[in-house]
Design an enzyme around this catalytic site. Structure first.
Site, mmCIF file in Angstrom:
data_model
loop_
_atom_site.group_PDB
_atom_site.id
_atom_site.type_symbol
_atom_site.label_atom_id
_atom_site.label_comp_id
_atom_site.label_asym_id
_atom_site.label_seq_id
_atom_site.Cartn_x
_atom_site.Cartn_y
_atom_site.Cartn_z
ATOM 1 N N SER A 1 14.274 2.072 -5.252
ATOM 2 C CA SER A 1 15.075 1.704 -6.448
ATOM 3 C C SER A 1 15.289 2.439 -7.305
ATOM 4 O O SER A 1 16.144 2.592 -8.271
ATOM 5 C CB SER A 1 14.403 0.402 -6.779
ATOM 6 O OG SER A 1 13.042 0.680 -7.283
ATOM 7 N N GLY B 1 15.811 -7.105 -12.460
ATOM 8 C CA GLY B 1 15.257 -7.478 -13.814
ATOM 9 C C GLY B 1 15.003 -6.039 -14.490
ATOM 10 O O GLY B 1 16.004 -5.467 -14.963
ATOM 11 N N ALA B 2 13.835 -5.661 -14.615
ATOM 12 C CA ALA B 2 13.173 -4.391 -15.408
ATOM 13 C C ALA B 2 14.123 -3.256 -15.176
ATOM 14 O O ALA B 2 14.350 -2.470 -15.817
ATOM 15 C CB ALA B 2 11.821 -4.270 -15.203
ATOM 16 N N ARG C 1 8.202 -7.313 -13.324
ATOM 17 C CA ARG C 1 8.184 -7.634 -14.765
ATOM 18 C C ARG C 1 8.918 -8.847 -15.127
ATOM 19 O O ARG C 1 8.509 -9.457 -16.267
ATOM 20 C CB ARG C 1 8.287 -6.527 -15.503
ATOM 21 C CG ARG C 1 7.318 -5.484 -15.346
ATOM 22 C CD ARG C 1 7.635 -3.870 -15.657
ATOM 23 N NE ARG C 1 8.432 -3.321 -14.698
ATOM 24 C CZ ARG C 1 8.985 -2.260 -14.805
ATOM 25 N NH1 ARG C 1 8.657 -1.469 -16.085
ATOM 26 N NH2 ARG C 1 9.913 -1.695 -13.897
ATOM 27 N N ILE D 1 -1.231 9.861 8.369
ATOM 28 C CA ILE D 1 -1.466 9.775 9.915
ATOM 29 C C ILE D 1 -1.904 8.411 10.270
ATOM 30 O O ILE D 1 -2.740 7.679 9.403
ATOM 31 C CB ILE D 1 -2.573 10.975 10.565
ATOM 32 C CG1 ILE D 1 -4.164 10.720 9.840
ATOM 33 C CG2 ILE D 1 -1.927 12.351 10.293
ATOM 34 C CD1 ILE D 1 -4.928 11.422 10.525
ATOM 35 N N LEU E 1 0.939 -1.219 0.121
ATOM 36 C CA LEU E 1 0.056 0.008 -0.030
ATOM 37 C C LEU E 1 0.824 1.194 -0.089
ATOM 38 O O LEU E 1 0.418 2.307 -0.141
ATOM 39 C CB LEU E 1 -0.898 -0.089 1.194
ATOM 40 C CG LEU E 1 -1.823 -1.252 1.496
ATOM 41 C CD1 LEU E 1 -2.572 -1.365 2.593
ATOM 42 C CD2 LEU E 1 -2.906 -1.106 0.195
ATOM 43 N N LYS E 2 2.112 0.957 0.431
ATOM 44 C CA LYS E 2 2.984 2.340 0.340
ATOM 45 C C LYS E 2 2.426 3.501 1.169
ATOM 46 O O LYS E 2 2.125 4.531 0.572
ATOM 47 C CB LYS E 2 3.751 2.754 -1.067
ATOM 48 C CG LYS E 2 4.737 1.662 -1.395
ATOM 49 C CD LYS E 2 5.569 2.261 -2.100
ATOM 50 C CE LYS E 2 6.637 1.244 -2.681
ATOM 51 N NZ LYS E 2 5.842 0.466 -3.705
HETATM 52 O O1 O7E Z 1 10.403 -3.433 -11.763
HETATM 53 P P1 O7E Z 1 9.572 -4.662 -11.415
HETATM 54 O O2 O7E Z 1 8.659 -5.070 -12.599
HETATM 55 O O3 O7E Z 1 10.502 -5.915 -10.874
HETATM 56 O O4 O7E Z 1 8.908 -4.203 -10.158
HETATM 57 C C1 O7E Z 1 9.264 -3.568 -8.973
HETATM 58 C C2 O7E Z 1 8.315 -3.838 -7.995
HETATM 59 O O5 O7E Z 1 8.744 -3.213 -6.650
HETATM 60 C C3 O7E Z 1 6.893 -3.207 -8.038
HETATM 61 O O6 O7E Z 1 5.922 -3.489 -7.376
HETATM 62 C C4 O7E Z 1 7.370 -1.776 -7.347
HETATM 63 O O7 O7E Z 1 6.031 -1.136 -6.601
HETATM 64 C C5 O7E Z 1 8.365 -2.132 -6.107
HETATM 65 N N1 O7E Z 1 9.245 -1.292 -5.692
HETATM 66 C C6 O7E Z 1 10.144 -0.698 -6.491
HETATM 67 O O8 O7E Z 1 10.178 -0.985 -7.570
HETATM 68 N N2 O7E Z 1 10.960 0.109 -6.071
HETATM 69 C C7 O7E Z 1 10.936 0.597 -4.533
HETATM 70 O O9 O7E Z 1 11.928 1.332 -4.227
HETATM 71 C C8 O7E Z 1 10.059 -0.255 -3.831
HETATM 72 C C9 O7E Z 1 9.208 -0.820 -4.453
HETATM 73 C C10 O7E Z 1 8.465 -1.727 -3.570
HETATM 74 O O10 O7E Z 1 7.727 -2.828 -3.808
HETATM 75 O O11 O7E Z 1 8.441 -1.687 -2.226
HETATM 76 C C11 O7E Z 1 7.915 -2.402 -1.206
HETATM 77 C C12 O7E Z 1 8.846 -3.645 -1.272
#
Ligand code: O7E
Length: 226
Positions: A120, A176-177, A197, A69, A64-65
């Site tokens: 990321s 990966g992607a 992906r 509050i 849900l990120k």
């Molecule tokens: O690039 P993909 O297709 O491998 O998807 C990456 C998944 O990780 C995607 O669901 C995205 O919302 C999540 N993600 C990131 O890509 N970067 C972040 O910094 C954080 C997340 C994330 O999932 O945070 C909770 C683990």
């Protein structure tokens, strides 16, 4: 943590397709599934229960990120809390009146809290990395089950592991992607890599997941964690 140095969690994000068959194919092959906001908004929170009925194994995470509050984060979480094992929230909202309340709510329901420590994508360097020491202070005070750290910037993941110690689970997206190679984040100190992906867009997701596992194994052997 660190008990499963080859952790692999698959990210299901797209609202435009049904994932029932994919979950059945990957059940037992991967360590869990992360359900993204587009999927949960598009299909409705009850879709988490539908997918979970196809695979009772592994960890199920609602991504849900959250960043609000405590009162509102609890309301949002209550929509899915019965169907998942863990929920993800942002770390920058702090503990008092926010993450502290959310953690208490989740733990009262036997669920886990995962907190984003860094991200990321390249823009994470603009703000997230600069705020990292403060976010890690909050995470240390809070003591969540897990944190999110980037596979794309392994040195950040290593510094998070060094700061928080072995007891917290580190889940690491960006494989990966987004460019990180399978196993790189595990070598940097993560417990689970999140892969979307590369697996779900493959014509053969099961083979793709098995290939990721094999690549993780090889990488871990080369860095001495295998
Ligand atoms: O690039 P993909 O297709 O491998 O998807 C990456 C998944 O990780 C995607 O669901 C995205 O919302 C999540 N993600 C990131 O890509 N970067 C972040 O910094 C954080 C997340 C994330 O999932 O945070 C909770 C683990």
């Amino acid at each position: 943590m660190g008990s499963n140095p080859m952790g692999l969690i698959v990210a299901l994000d797209s609202p435009d397709r049904g994932f029932e068959g994919l979950v059945e194919d990957l059940c037992g092959v991967v360590d869990g599934f992360k359900l993204g906001l587009p999927l949960l908004m598009g299909r409705g929170p009850g879709y988490a229960a539908e997918l979970r009925s196809r695979c009772r194994e592994g960890i199920w995470i609602a991504d849900l990120k959250l960043a609000d509050i405590g009162h509102v984060m609890k309301l949002t979480t209550s929509l899915v809390v019965d169907h998942v094992d863990a929920v993800i929230a942002h770390g920058f909202v702090g503990v008092k009146g926010a993450l502290g309340e959310l953690k208490e709510f989740l733990e009262s329901r036997g669920r886990k809290l995962i907190v984003v420590a860094s991200m990321s994508h390249p823009g994470a360097e603009e703000v997230y990395d600069k705020a990292l020491p403060l976010i890690l202070d909050a995470i240390e005070e809070l003591g969540p089950w897990g944190v999110v750290a980037p596979a794309t910037r392994p040195h950040v993941t290593t510094s998070i592991r060094e700061r928080l110690g072995p007891r917290v689970a580190i889940v690491s997206p960006g494989v990966g992607a987004q460019g990180a190679e399978p196993g790189a984040a595990l070598c940097a100190g993560a417990d689970y890599e999140i892969v979307g992906r590369l697996i779900v867009s493959s014509p053969d997701p099961r083979s793709a997941a098995l290939a990721v596992r094999e690549a993780q194994r090889r990488r871990l052997a080369s860095c001495g964690r295998g």
